[in-house]
Design an enzyme around this catalytic site. Structure first.
Site, short mmCIF file in Angstrom:
data_model
loop_
_atom_site.label_atom_id
_atom_site.label_comp_id
_atom_site.label_asym_id
_atom_site.label_seq_id
_atom_site.Cartn_x
_atom_site.Cartn_y
_atom_site.Cartn_z
N TYR A 1 0.81 -1.22 0.00
CA TYR A 1 0.00 0.00 0.00
C TYR A 1 0.85 1.27 0.00
CZ TYR A 1 -4.28 -2.61 0.75
OH TYR A 1 -5.34 -3.45 0.59
N LYS B 1 2.61 -14.30 6.13
CA LYS B 1 2.92 -15.29 5.10
C LYS B 1 4.43 -15.52 5.09
CE LYS B 1 1.63 -18.09 1.80
NZ LYS B 1 0.96 -19.35 2.16
N ASP C 1 -2.92 -17.75 4.93
CA ASP C 1 -3.96 -18.54 4.29
C ASP C 1 -4.68 -19.43 5.29
OD1 ASP C 1 -1.24 -19.44 4.09
OD2 ASP C 1 -1.94 -21.25 3.12
N ASP D 1 -6.24 -6.28 5.21
CA ASP D 1 -7.31 -5.89 4.30
C ASP D 1 -8.17 -7.10 3.95
OD1 ASP D 1 -8.87 -4.38 2.64
OD2 ASP D 1 -7.33 -3.99 1.14
#
Length: 443
Positions: free
Chosen positions: A161, A232, A333, A357
């Site tokens: 972002y 992640k 995930d 997000d």
């Protein structure tokens, strides 16, 4: 401080919120800027402001009152001033410290960058806070939506972002790809395809630690049970993996008396159950398959077990760790599955920008959707409370859109001001209204 912003004078009878001594100083008559929002923003703001004023009046009578100051951003600002985000609007939000806004337009694929992101970066609103809980009577696609009650702390200023990227085919991206392929990746089999667009994903120690600090402080203040670092890091080892490492480091260094990590709890629990357990036996229980590991890895785990028992064995042992806030981590995930099948196990989620997000919208879907999902962008001195959904322009001026997102963002704002009595009145009234089936079409 100016007497007006965008040509609109400060409301008579209102006083500015100030910041001193490390905290906001809130008068009984604060001036609070608001951005109506684009599209359906004008519909839901008109509904929401009546609720805010009514709750404050009912809770405090004539002792307290919010004095609203309209400031402009998005389509309304562009129409009036030829500027999507006028500087006086930014000045007002900065000078007056606390504000609230409806949804703003962000074109996809070109044009202006996100005004929401711009405000966060300009004012260093580094924490996006999204509470997600179920209100009785709200339709849900899951069997037990009431089991989900989380607060998501999303880092707001870094990650993709930050907006550092180069378009495919430009001279700049060709130069960058050439540098990466020919210098940084020289001698490896890795290559970036020549027809790529390229973006940069920075995650810093500074940005990570202040976000995790905010999350842990919230957990302590509100007596929450756990803080989960969502990352992640199994793939992006030096960005999201580092977010995990720095998050644990911050929690243990600054909040040692208040927290225990998941691995520490295993070590302490093993010892609690069997005081005669050897260091090596404890390590084998924490890391099954130790007998097949390399000697260097075994020594690392032995040192970890010894370090935990030596440093916090007395303070956190004998079951005392169960009264501490659990700090753990989950792969990004995996958390999407976890919040559906085991939602009751999660409490506070601390995430890098992009993960936050995704997961905040996925959680909101379980408890009624974005129409009832509140949010806040918070820094050390400033906060903007906002609707978390889009502008839905085809529904504008029809007065059919759910105002719940703005209303509940106002609840967060009132709590931020310390006006919790008014905040609870709104929450209880909202739930009663839903139970009476006085709802918008999305419900």
């Amino acid at each position: 401080m100016p007497s007006s912003y965008n040509g609109i004078p400060l409301p008579a009878g209102g006083s500015p919120i100030t910041y001193s001594g490390g905290k906001l100083q809130v008068p009984d008559n604060p001036i609070i800027p608001y951005i109506e929002g684009d599209g359906t923003g004008r519909d839901i703001w008109a509904a929401s402001v009546r609720v805010f004023d009514g709750a404050v009046q009912k809770a405090y009578g004539s002792k307290r009152k919010i004095h609203w100051l309209e400031v402009f951003a998005g389509e309304k600002a562009f129409t009036k001033f030829g500027d999507w985000l006028p500087q006086p609007t930014v000045d007002a939000i900065r000078d007056l410290h606390v504000s609230i806004k409806g949804p703003l337009t962000t074109p996809v694929g070109g044009g202006i960058r996100s005004l929401n992101v711009a405000l966060r970066q300009i004012l260093d609103l580094y924490g996006c806070i999204r509470p997600v809980k179920y209100y009785q009577g709200v339709p849900s696609p899951v069997k037990h939506p009431e089991q989900l009650n989380v607060v998501i702390f999303r880092e707001n200023t870094e990650d993709v972002y930050i907006g550092i990227e180069w378009k495919q085919g430009t001279a700049e991206v060709k130069k960058l790809i050439s540098f990466l392929n020919n210098e940084m990746l020289a001698g490896t089999k890795k290559r970036i395809r020549e027809d790529s667009g390229v973006g940069i994903k920075p995650i810093s120690i500074f940005g990570t630690k202040r976000l995790v600090r905010m999350a842990v402080q919230h957990a302590i203040k509100h007596k929450r049970r756990s803080v989960t670092l969502v990352h992640k890091g199994n793939i992006q080892k030096f960005t999201e993996g580092a977010f995990r490492e720095w998050g644990y480091e911050l929690a243990c260094q600054e909040f040692r008396d208040d927290v225990v990590t998941e691995r520490e709890s295993w070590i302490l629990d093993n010892k609690d159950k069997n005081p005669a357990l050897s260091l090596e036996q404890n390590a084998a229980m924490v890391e099954p398959g130790m007998e097949f590991a390399q000697e260097s890895f075994r020594q690392e785990v032995y040192a970890e077990v010894k370090g935990v028992l030596d440093t916090i064995g007395k303070s956190h042992g004998n079951g005392a760790w169960k009264k501490r806030i659990m700090v753990n981590d989950r792969i990004a995930d995996s958390i999407f599955q976890q919040v559906i099948i085991r939602p009751a196990e999660y409490d506070i989620l601390a995430t890098p920008n992009l993960n936050g997000d995704y997961i905040s919208d996925a959680c909101a879907a379980q408890v009624g959707g974005l129409g009832i999902a509140p949010g806040a962008n918070v820094g050390d001195q400033h906060a903007i409370f906002e609707a978390t959904h889009g502008t839905a322009p085809k529904y504008a001026d029809k007065d059919v859109i759910n105002p719940g997102s703005v209303i509940l963002s106002g609840v967060m704002m009132l709590d931020h001001l310390g006006w919790s009595e008014a905040a609870r009145l709104i929450e209880s009234s909202l739930e009663k209204t839903i139970a009476q089936k006085m709802v918008t079409y999305d419900f």
